[in-house]
Write a protein that holds these residues in place. Sequence first.
Motif, PDB file in Angstrom:
ATOM      1  N   LEU A   1       0.842  -1.189   0.000  1.00 36.10           N
ATOM      2  CA  LEU A   1       0.000   0.000   0.000  1.00 36.10           C
ATOM      3  C   LEU A   1       0.880   1.243   0.000  1.00 36.10           C
ATOM      4  N   LEU A   2       0.646   2.117  -0.951  1.00 37.52           N
ATOM      5  CA  LEU A   2       1.363   3.385  -1.055  1.00 37.52           C
ATOM      6  C   LEU A   2       0.359   4.524  -1.013  1.00 37.52           C
ATOM      7  N   GLU A   3       0.698   5.589  -0.270  1.00 37.27           N
ATOM      8  CA  GLU A   3      -0.134   6.788  -0.229  1.00 37.27           C
ATOM      9  C   GLU A   3       0.748   7.991  -0.536  1.00 37.27           C
ATOM     10  N   PHE A   4       0.342   8.780  -1.531  1.00 36.60           N
ATOM     11  CA  PHE A   4       1.116   9.937  -1.940  1.00 36.60           C
ATOM     12  C   PHE A   4       0.148  10.938  -2.570  1.00 36.60           C
ATOM     13  N   HIS A   5       0.674  12.016  -3.120  1.00 39.53           N
ATOM     14  CA  HIS A   5      -0.197  13.031  -3.716  1.00 39.53           C
ATOM     15  C   HIS A   5       0.505  13.685  -4.899  1.00 39.53           C
ATOM     16  N   THR A   6      -0.298  14.293  -5.751  1.00 37.85           N
ATOM     17  CA  THR A   6       0.196  15.106  -6.855  1.00 37.85           C
ATOM     18  C   THR A   6      -0.632  16.382  -6.902  1.00 37.85           C
ATOM     19  N   VAL A   7      -0.042  17.448  -7.373  1.00 43.24           N
ATOM     20  CA  VAL A   7      -0.702  18.749  -7.394  1.00 43.24           C
ATOM     21  C   VAL A   7      -1.473  18.900  -8.708  1.00 43.24           C
ATOM     22  N   SER A   8      -2.614  19.560  -8.640  1.00 41.02           N
ATOM     23  CA  SER A   8      -3.492  19.726  -9.809  1.00 41.02           C
ATOM     24  C   SER A   8      -3.038  20.906 -10.669  1.00 41.02           C
ATOM     25  N   ASN A   9      -1.755  20.949 -11.011  1.00 42.48           N
ATOM     26  CA  ASN A   9      -1.196  22.062 -11.780  1.00 42.48           C
ATOM     27  C   ASN A   9      -0.657  21.633 -13.138  1.00 42.48           C
ATOM     28  N   MET A  10      -1.153  20.489 -13.644  1.00 43.49           N
ATOM     29  CA  MET A  10      -0.764  20.003 -14.962  1.00 43.49           C
ATOM     30  C   MET A  10       0.661  19.480 -15.016  1.00 43.49           C
ATOM     31  N   MET A  11       1.334  19.330 -13.871  1.00 39.20           N
ATOM     32  CA  MET A  11       2.673  18.750 -13.859  1.00 39.20           C
ATOM     33  C   MET A  11       2.539  17.258 -13.574  1.00 39.20           C
ATOM     34  N   PRO A  12       2.970  16.383 -14.486  1.00 39.75           N
ATOM     35  CA  PRO A  12       2.799  14.940 -14.271  1.00 39.75           C
ATOM     36  C   PRO A  12       3.705  14.424 -13.160  1.00 39.75           C
ATOM     37  N   LEU A  13       3.202  13.449 -12.431  1.00 38.44           N
ATOM     38  CA  LEU A  13       3.965  12.757 -11.396  1.00 38.44           C
ATOM     39  C   LEU A  13       4.258  11.347 -11.880  1.00 38.44           C
ATOM     40  N   TYR A  14       5.509  10.933 -11.794  1.00 41.35           N
ATOM     41  CA  TYR A  14       5.917   9.603 -12.217  1.00 41.35           C
ATOM     42  C   TYR A  14       6.258   8.782 -10.986  1.00 41.35           C
ATOM     43  N   LEU A  15       5.687   7.605 -10.920  1.00 41.70           N
ATOM     44  CA  LEU A  15       5.953   6.673  -9.815  1.00 41.70           C
ATOM     45  C   LEU A  15       6.537   5.399 -10.392  1.00 41.70           C
TER      46      LEU A  15
END
Length: 841
Positions: free
Chosen positions: A132-146
């Motif tokens: 289980l992983l919990e993280f976040h990304t900002v809603s500013n059109m910048m992609p998050l890579y995991l």
Amino acid sequence: MVTHDLLCMQKTKMAANLENCYCGRRLFCSLLLVLLLLVSSVYQEDVGVSSPQFYQPRSVYEYKEYRNVQLFHFKIPSQVTEAMWQFLGFLKGDDSCPYLDIQIALQWGSYPVIDPTNSSFPDNTLLKRTSLLEFHTVSNMMPLYLRMSSPLEGDWFAAVYLPPPTDPDKIQPKGFGENCNYFLGSILQYHKEIDITTLIADTDSPQNIDYGDYSVLLKFFVADNIGAVTFKLEGCQYKTPTLQVTDACAVQMASRADALPAENSNWLDCMKDPQQNGTCSLTVQQPKRSKWYYLRVNRAIQNASIGFSAKVKVEDCGNQGHSYLYLDPDIENADLTKLNKHKVGMTDQPETDDPADEMTMLYPRGDDETSASHYYDEVFTYRMYIEDTDDKFQSIPNIFDLDLEDDDTCLPDAPMQRDKYAADFTILYSHTDELFNTSVNVVNIEPDKASILSFETRPIVEIGGHIRITAHLLQQSNSTENVSVHICLRNGAPPIFEDNELICDEEMSTTINSSDDYKILHMPYPEPGIWYIALSTQCYTNVSGQVVLSPCKEITEVSLKVQMEPCMLGCNGQGTCRRYYSGELLFATCVCSNNYLGWACTNDTYALSEDFLRLQMLLLSLSNLFFLPAVILAAYRMMFVESLVYFYTMFFSGFYHVCDSGGFCMMDYDTMQFCDFLASVLAVWVTLVAMAVLKPQYTSFLHMFGTLVLITITKYDRFSIWIFVIPVLAGLVLIIGSWGHKMYKRRRIYPSGKRWLLFIVPGLLLAGVGLLFYTFVQTEANYYITHSIWHMCMALCINFLLPPRRNRKKDKDVESYTVDEINAVDSTWTAELVNNECRPV
């Protein structure tokens, strides 16, 4: 050939260029993700790179209860060495909309069990989850890579939501105020390992780790009747440019089920035991059954050529005639006799540098590994439960000379019978007595032994429910022993039983003593697979305040009941268990009432008293009786359609609020809610049509047309403010057109000034006050007051706004004649008409 680094750099540059683009339209952002998808597919030239799994942008909502999450489903096949998720968050709205952190919980097998509001779980809730992983990304059109190395194969689920609102007390109609909508899209790519050798039991498989190689991957299928698996390396030799051939296993090895061994796996260093004399073995007790086990053998010495023969031995706990061999299609037609010959091949000079120096980093946040690692630490600010290898293994020399067939290894288990009911997530598991062929709930536990039962939860269709295990110790009247029963759960294989003790994860076990009444274990959103319940006993005595343990002498009986339910504890009687779809995924969750909180509505921190709840329910339901004068008045004025609609509104609004307050529900909740919303907006529409004073044929058409339209938009989104705005605007257009036409023909104000002053203005004021309370004043704390005022204002304003009774004896209303039309008629008839009928009232 383009590498993954170049692929990720291309994606990052594209996202940076689009950062300042306006993304107010959801379609535009969908096309953006499609473009990213096409760009990524262009560079898929490496063997083993998958076709991306693409999720178009979906709306994300504030978390109040689990029903507010959006669920994403990903599928990872076997033999994946690396998986990479790309998450892209954005918002649709004006410049006043803030950028928010979109929370993401990613888990293998089942839906993530999360509690962002810290509202608590019931006692004895099993919360241990796999990977289980919990993280976040900002809603500013910048992609998050995991990036995830060696992920478990199978289904992965992501629960996506916005943080809980900072002002949860405010209630505002949807679509009113700031129109800020948040979305998230995702792409999954992975890389598969193609070259993996399949091992066959009791068969040598020669392997080499040459200078240019770093490791060797092997796999073996464990059937459902295997009690132990041993992987052994024999004839180990290595050679360096400066040393001759040395008989030693210069390797490290690790095994893992359903995934390739990762860096955090339990590694066995074969160089640390000098007594092994060129052999090294790894034993897995109680392996997960019906699974592929993968063995990775890494070099432990650089600049050396290493050779060995891999072999696997299993302990078959079932029918000896049952074949546990699962041949790989790639070697099904191979000449197996050649695999029995052990041969080590070596070279004298290294061919390439260490492949570890060529590993790529898939976080395109910087140009080097340091910046990528720093970003990784910065993003993962929440909990991270990585799947740990719970298979117990030990390094034993000459393992094949030992007798593995003992009582502690082959533990018999009894599969439980499934009784599936018609309702979703409703299953009863029962133990079958083979002698009498009947279902029983009593389990006998012999001294110094473990009793094991098993039940199955199926992927996708059954992971959205809740497993409830109830255990009760049946103490015999003639027994003098105090018994403690240890209960352990494990997915995939029975727990390990050694030295008369169950070896179990503390988060997946509990104990019931003679002094306890019963114990209930809860497992929300269970992971799929075969679950094993193991029970063992330990007796104890109390000597001078000290508890002294001792082996039990008698058989212990335990009443054990296992069942799947939609929700925990039936929502504790303080809420409603409801089923929701997120895309194609079905899950059940509690919707608490009366200010109760928690997964099972057990948190009464802000709960209200029964008298106060009764007062709220009475106000919300009985305030609808103010529609009764409008029902009578409309019927008296021969407006039977309007009278019927007002009665429908009074009836369903009253009973809906009784149901919503936790009282009697004459229909299912969703139907009651739909009827309430439809009735409210339909009452507004028929009132506005009546005020327009149109011809009967036009009125009947508008009644039917408006009803069809309002049913459609109410079904589409009953919570939007637009279901009221649309009929009000359309009704105002009808009224202005009709009244304007009458005023033009009559050359005077319509309706009369007296009617405007005594009826229309007071009615509009009442409607405005009700709308003010409904839109701006309503909060969760004063809801029962403000919403009751809304009921009363809207019901009373109808009595003022309904037009007077029409004279339907003639096809055309006498008042519709103008002065010019009257003068054109015969003088005698005109005089009579003017004197008797055309005087304004």
